[in-house]
Design an enzyme around this catalytic site. Sequence first.
Site, short mmCIF file in Angstrom:
data_model
loop_
_atom_site.label_atom_id
_atom_site.label_comp_id
_atom_site.label_asym_id
_atom_site.label_seq_id
_atom_site.Cartn_x
_atom_site.Cartn_y
_atom_site.Cartn_z
N LYS A 55 13.75 -17.11 10.28
CA LYS A 55 14.95 -16.58 10.21
C LYS A 55 14.76 -15.20 9.87
CE LYS A 55 17.12 -16.84 6.45
NZ LYS A 55 17.85 -16.98 5.25
N ASP A 239 23.25 -12.62 6.46
CA ASP A 239 22.32 -13.51 6.14
C ASP A 239 22.89 -14.56 5.32
OD1 ASP A 239 20.00 -14.77 6.02
OD2 ASP A 239 18.94 -13.48 4.53
#
Length: 743
Positions: A55, A239
């Site tokens: 990620k 995020d």
Amino acid sequence: MSDPFALDDDPSPSPAPLAPVVRFPYLDGLNPEQRQAAMATEGPVLVLAGAGTGKTRVLTARLAYILESGLAQPWQVLAVTFTNKAAQEMQERVAGLVGPGARSCWLGTFHSIGVKILRSHGEAVGLKSNFTVLDEDDQLRLVKQLLNEGNIDPKRLPPAAILREIQAWKDKGLGPDQVPESDDPDKRLIPLYRQYQERLQTLNAADFGDLLLLCLHLFQKNPEALAQYQERFRYILVDEYQDTNVAQYLWLRLLAQRSGNLCCVGDDDQSIYSWRGAEVDNILRFEHDFPGAQVIRLERNYRSGEHILGAASGLIAHNAGRLGKTLRPGREGASKGAAKVEVMGLWNGEEEARQIADRMVALKKQGIAYAEMAALVRAGFQTREFEERFITIGLPYRVVGGPRFYERQEIRDALAYLRVVAQPDDSLAFERIVNTPKRGLGDSTLQIIHKLARAMNVSLLAAAVSLVETDEIKPKAKASLKAVLDNFQRWGSLLGGLQPADLAQQVLEESGYIAMWKADTAPDAPGRVENLKELYSAIEPFESLTAFLEHVSLVMENNAGQDADKVTLMTLHGAKGLEFDAVFLPGWEEGLFPHPRALDDQGERGLEEERRLAYVGITRARKLAVISYAGERRVYNQWVHPAPSRFISELPEAHIENRGMKGLDVARDFAETGAGWGQRFGKRASQTQPFTPKSDAGFLEGDRVFHEKFGYGRVLDVDGTRLDILFDKAGAKKVVDSFVRKA
DNA sequence: GACTCTGCATATCCC
DNA sequence: ATGCAGAGTC
């Protein structure tokens, strides 16, 4: 910058018509989904990124790609993270890819971005640009004052509970006038909330919740400001989207309305902050909220061995209401032969700490760095047992998020001094330290100052200044108060001229604050003096006192000595987003994990969140995960005999290996009969091979020494590198010499 | 105003 | 076990 080995087969069309043909080497290492996520710049995008699927790599690549392809200038990009650590890491990695220009991105936590916006546009919501950010202490003091004034019994309405409620409303984006009355059956909380906000405004202060709430209100009330930011932020990245609350969601939606380029990255299986107002729904509803959204799944896990992955997947499968992802190993066959997840039952908590510490030492001998090992606990108090064991055998460790540096009393006092110097109108800070050290300015004097401040509608300090011109207080108090005020004025005049660290030192010395602790005979006083000295070095890197204070209010941690090779000790919450070669997960017991409180508050939902927490824990591990539970443990000074956590029985058999069950059964028998404890333990303890660091001792019997945790003490006995020390406060301990220094 | 003593409540997770 | 608020005393 050009990479001679870069393959020239990039299949994707150039998305930047204006830019010359540029190579993006950081895209080459990505798998197809990752690359898609990095390059889908336009429109709403949801990236469902399972644990360990790269990620961060995708986020940084995406950011770099946007910048380098010329789609936006750095200041036109907004990237929001949840933790300062994550923000810092992203900042560094992007800078590594595209150079220092990345520094001018708006990259930070929701809260730090909120501060930034409010500093320039806060007037619209009643904040002057130099407003203060309150910490929890300040908030509590303020609420207590309100209760006092309203003659409300703090026992019936505990200040902490009031703040929790207010915080919950703020998390939902509700100001005092927007809270539905049905939310306040008691009919007193909403008025208190209103008063609290009014008081904050007169103090020119904001609490953490306000940093979001007021920003949101600013956008709602002031279309021009909103338009300005909408215009500016062409690309927004978020995020940990699964942890956003309603206020943050609304905030993002407003900001992204114009460009539509909102990219959210998250994992519903890692949503562990509902208690802070996080709404898993935000991520579950994304496609509905942002029509036409692309959804990209990252399911290839590059981090963990197959059994770790299998165990974690099997566990999380017990949750209902997931978006549904299946993690699979990223590299075919790469993780074959990897270790199974170990499950250990131990006699008690002490034994658990011992076993884990020994195992860490053994792993180190096998070549794994301490920095690649972590013990992740459910609740903060669990770290204590480990610390004691680590200290005894000399295992270097670091506690992340424990009792935090900036939350210590002496540090808060010192900061209060500095706050008043930097911002004389900070009445909460002023009140905290007018009479610390004691100066004969007690309650009654303070009451007079308060009254006057209210009447004149000025800050406490300003009121005090005019008070010393009158005869309203006794001569003694008056002289004392005048001395303090003169001091503050003088320090204030030094603001620009002196290095902030030097100024801080001067303030603490001249105010008598340091002297107060030096004169204190309490056993922990010397440690506090040490902490204050450490505070000077924490200030050192900052250009101004103001900059330092801002840093402190947003980043409650003091990251000193980060790079040393130490094992990490922290809570499961704190571990999100991190990874280690070896992860230890102690305390998997009913009554602790899942935490009963989570179950009480939220029932089945709470249980699922706890399970996600367990999932987060396991997936932090690359090579080794060790879960453990104890048959006996001391919790809140009571011995309990917990059953193993239900999560243990939910782990798929095929991926786990049981160890030490027999020991536990024996222990239980002993516990029940009450016999044989000391004997068995004595044996175990002496069998434990101590880890001996290489260090030239140089300590002699009778030396005075200082230990970071235990304070001052005297060496009773020396055995190689191991010292028996009688600490002034903590009593007798065995400690390895590298942990102490001569006093 | 400052200090000492006692009784009481309290105890996840964090920006 | 610990920390805090309130009462009582110097």
